[in-house]
Write a protein that holds these residues in place. Structure first.
Motif, PDB file in Angstrom:
ATOM      1  N   SER A 139       0.853  -1.188   0.000  1.00  0.00           N
ATOM      2  CA  SER A 139       0.000   0.000   0.000  1.00  0.00           C
ATOM      3  C   SER A 139       0.884   1.231   0.000  1.00  0.00           C
ATOM      4  O   SER A 139       2.064   1.176   0.388  1.00  0.00           O
ATOM      5  CB  SER A 139      -0.945   0.014   1.204  1.00  0.00           C
ATOM      6  OG  SER A 139      -0.224   0.153   2.410  1.00  0.00           O
TER       7      SER A 139
ATOM      8  N   SER B  32       0.758   5.862   0.006  1.00  0.00           N
ATOM      9  CA  SER B  32       0.086   7.150  -0.043  1.00  0.00           C
ATOM     10  C   SER B  32       1.122   8.222  -0.312  1.00  0.00           C
ATOM     11  O   SER B  32       2.317   8.057  -0.009  1.00  0.00           O
ATOM     12  CB  SER B  32      -0.664   7.441   1.259  1.00  0.00           C
ATOM     13  OG  SER B  32       0.229   7.503   2.351  1.00  0.00           O
TER      14      SER B  32
ATOM     15  N   SER C 229       1.714  12.670  -0.291  1.00  0.00           N
ATOM     16  CA  SER C 229       1.202  13.960   0.150  1.00  0.00           C
ATOM     17  C   SER C 229       2.108  15.046  -0.403  1.00  0.00           C
ATOM     18  O   SER C 229       3.317  14.844  -0.585  1.00  0.00           O
ATOM     19  CB  SER C 229       1.115  14.035   1.673  1.00  0.00           C
ATOM     20  OG  SER C 229       2.372  13.782   2.274  1.00  0.00           O
TER      21      SER C 229
ATOM     22  N   THR D 168      -3.395  15.298  -0.355  1.00  0.00           N
ATOM     23  CA  THR D 168      -3.084  13.891  -0.082  1.00  0.00           C
ATOM     24  C   THR D 168      -3.646  12.998  -1.177  1.00  0.00           C
ATOM     25  O   THR D 168      -4.691  13.297  -1.769  1.00  0.00           O
ATOM     26  CB  THR D 168      -3.648  13.446   1.276  1.00  0.00           C
ATOM     27  OG1 THR D 168      -5.086  13.567   1.249  1.00  0.00           O
ATOM     28  CG2 THR D 168      -3.092  14.300   2.393  1.00  0.00           C
TER      29      THR D 168
ATOM     30  N   THR E 202      -4.358   8.813  -1.785  1.00  0.00           N
ATOM     31  CA  THR E 202      -4.355   7.406  -1.396  1.00  0.00           C
ATOM     32  C   THR E 202      -4.217   6.566  -2.652  1.00  0.00           C
ATOM     33  O   THR E 202      -4.940   6.771  -3.631  1.00  0.00           O
ATOM     34  CB  THR E 202      -5.650   7.037  -0.652  1.00  0.00           C
ATOM     35  OG1 THR E 202      -5.780   7.886   0.492  1.00  0.00           O
ATOM     36  CG2 THR E 202      -5.622   5.584  -0.216  1.00  0.00           C
ATOM     37  N   CYS E 203      -3.280   5.612  -2.640  1.00  0.00           N
ATOM     38  CA  CYS E 203      -2.953   4.812  -3.822  1.00  0.00           C
ATOM     39  C   CYS E 203      -3.397   3.369  -3.589  1.00  0.00           C
ATOM     40  O   CYS E 203      -2.833   2.675  -2.737  1.00  0.00           O
ATOM     41  CB  CYS E 203      -1.452   4.855  -4.098  1.00  0.00           C
ATOM     42  SG  CYS E 203      -0.752   6.529  -4.137  1.00  0.00           S
ATOM     43  N   ASP E 204      -4.394   2.935  -4.320  1.00  0.00           N
ATOM     44  CA  ASP E 204      -4.885   1.560  -4.239  1.00  0.00           C
ATOM     45  C   ASP E 204      -4.222   0.762  -5.358  1.00  0.00           C
ATOM     46  O   ASP E 204      -4.601   0.871  -6.524  1.00  0.00           O
ATOM     47  CB  ASP E 204      -6.410   1.552  -4.379  1.00  0.00           C
ATOM     48  CG  ASP E 204      -7.027   0.165  -4.259  1.00  0.00           C
ATOM     49  OD1 ASP E 204      -6.306  -0.771  -3.838  1.00  0.00           O
ATOM     50  OD2 ASP E 204      -8.217   0.009  -4.590  1.00  0.00           O
TER      51      ASP E 204
ATOM     52  N   ARG F 279      -7.106   8.262  -5.091  1.00  0.00           N
ATOM     53  CA  ARG F 279      -8.090   9.163  -4.489  1.00  0.00           C
ATOM     54  C   ARG F 279      -7.330  10.389  -4.002  1.00  0.00           C
ATOM     55  O   ARG F 279      -6.517  10.310  -3.067  1.00  0.00           O
ATOM     56  CB  ARG F 279      -8.802   8.482  -3.325  1.00  0.00           C
ATOM     57  CG  ARG F 279      -9.743   9.417  -2.571  1.00  0.00           C
ATOM     58  CD  ARG F 279     -10.370   8.715  -1.390  1.00  0.00           C
ATOM     59  NE  ARG F 279     -11.025   9.669  -0.513  1.00  0.00           N
ATOM     60  CZ  ARG F 279     -12.240   9.519  -0.010  1.00  0.00           C
ATOM     61  NH1 ARG F 279     -12.940   8.434  -0.276  1.00  0.00           N
ATOM     62  NH2 ARG F 279     -12.746  10.432   0.781  1.00  0.00           N
TER      63      ARG F 279
ATOM     64  N   THR G  68     -12.609  15.906  -3.416  1.00  0.00           N
ATOM     65  CA  THR G  68     -12.051  14.577  -3.639  1.00  0.00           C
ATOM     66  C   THR G  68     -12.345  14.141  -5.063  1.00  0.00           C
ATOM     67  O   THR G  68     -13.488  14.236  -5.527  1.00  0.00           O
ATOM     68  CB  THR G  68     -12.632  13.555  -2.655  1.00  0.00           C
ATOM     69  OG1 THR G  68     -12.328  13.958  -1.319  1.00  0.00           O
ATOM     70  CG2 THR G  68     -12.052  12.172  -2.897  1.00  0.00           C
TER      71      THR G  68
END
Length: 381
Positions: A271, A273, A275, A285, A287-289, A346, A353
């Motif tokens: 996982s 992320s 920023s 920020t 979020t990396c899925d 995201r 968002t």
């Protein structure tokens, strides 16, 4: 008529007023064996999450070689087609056996072809840029006095159209659902067979901690690049938002920071992320899925196999097809392999968002204090 033989360095490109140094176009400004000039593309359907195609084609003028590869991750399949050939006198000829790149409209539309053959993959695809091609920061690094990296690169997101064939089954690629990004890079970086290290062996091999992410959202793209040495000092960094309007300047998002999680006993990133920190205190920020890891270094020439490396002389023309199960690639090999992850992003910016898709390329090779790696063989605890 211009003769095509080694003693005549001229090519049709020399008839255009594009020279940068007092040499024919075939001869680059540096004699460094590691000079390269490369295309990179990735391609994926945004309506499914198990297929990720990556394509590359490079020239190595001082080695007299050109090569290309395509690597497809689909489910547990890791499918590679690769080719290597002698570089001809005309560097505008971007073909390597069944591989071909055609510039249909400079900085906007390119056609990429892998003709059918005795392998499991072929395609005829056209990329159409969704944002302007955007130049990234110069990438420069030395070890002792030897320049190990000195490259320029531009990035562009876009859509794809054409046809993709896997295991004899063809599917239509349409721009309403197929996306991707490309880059063009050129300059000096390690390629081909290993050189005798000389005194550099005393200093040890340089680490390679690298994050390169290209995010495609409906209204803009975000490009992030950073490299750090073993102490976390930045070698190159940038985070920008790029708009489709060519007259609108890319927006600097701030200093990029990262948070990676690793599978214990490996260096597999599970996982991530990002920023971006502005001097005003504002923070964006992401979020990396991570959806589909494509092991771009396995079988393609990035240096993991001694018998096939970018720029390595293989002969006048050699084309090969390889196939593996991704789950059977050894963890000890994966830890030295940059991974191109198809990723869902995201992005949160001041309460707004947005969700998009694209590339999260990551490599944590060698020592890196932030994540507790003291050597090349340390794994996550």
């Amino acid at each position: 008529m211009t003769a095509d033989y080694a003693g005549n360095p001229l090519s049709p490109m020399d008839d255009y007023p594009i020279h940068q140094v007092a040499e024919p176009i075939r001869r680059v400004a540096t004699s460094d064996r590691n000079f390269y000039d490369r295309y990179y593309f990735n391609c994926y359907p945004s309506d499914e999450s198990d297929l990720f195609l990556i394509i590359g084609l490079g020239q190595y003028p001082n080695l007299g070689v050109t090569d290309a590869f395509a690597v497809l991750r689909r489910g547990d399949d890791h499918i590679v087609v690769r080719g290597s050939a002698a570089l001809g006198h005309d560097r505008s000829d971007s073909t390597v056996g069944p591989f071909r790149v055609e510039v249909l409209e400079g900085l906007q539309r390119l056609r990429v072809v892998l003709a059918p053959g005795d392998y499991d993959l072929s395609f005829d695809l056209t990329f159409d840029g969704a944002i302007p091609a955007t130049l990234e920061p110069r990438h420069f690094r030395r070890q002792l006095e030897r320049v190990t990296f000195d490259t320029s690169r531009f990035v562009q997101t876009g859509t794809w159209a054409g046809e993709l064939t896997i295991d004899g089954q063809s599917r239509s690629v349409t721009p309403d659902t197929w996306r991707g990004n490309r880059d063009r890079s050129w300059g000096v970086r390690p390629v081909g067979e290993s050189e005798p290290p000389g005194r550099r062996a005393v200093d040890g091999i340089q680490n390679f901690f690298w994050i390169y992410s290209v995010m495609q959202f409906d209204e803009y793209a975000v490009s992030v690049v950073l490299q750090e040495d073993e102490l976390g000092r930045r070698i190159v960094e940038e985070a920008v938002r790029i708009w489709p309007d060519a007259d609108r300047e890319p927006e600097w998002l701030g200093r990029p920071e990262h948070e990676l999680k690793f599978e214990p006993g490996t260096r597999d990133v599970t996982s991530a992320s990002l920023s971006f920190h502005r001097p005003t205190g504002e923070v964006v920020t992401v979020t990396c899925d991570l959806l589909v890891p494509n092991y771009i270094g396995i079988g393609t020439g990035y240096g993991l196999e001694a018998d096939w490396r970018h720029g390595m002389w293989q002969g006048e023309l050699v084309v090969q097809g390889l196939r593996k199960r991704a789950s059977e690639i050894e963890p000890g090999l994966r830890m030295f392999c940059p991974v191109d992850n198809l990723t869902r992003f995201r992005l949160d910016d001041g309460g707004e968002t947005v969700v998009g898709t694209g590339l999260f390329e990551v490599a944590a090779i060698g020592p890196h204090a932030r994540y507790g790696f003291d050597s090349f063989t340390d794994t996550a605890s």
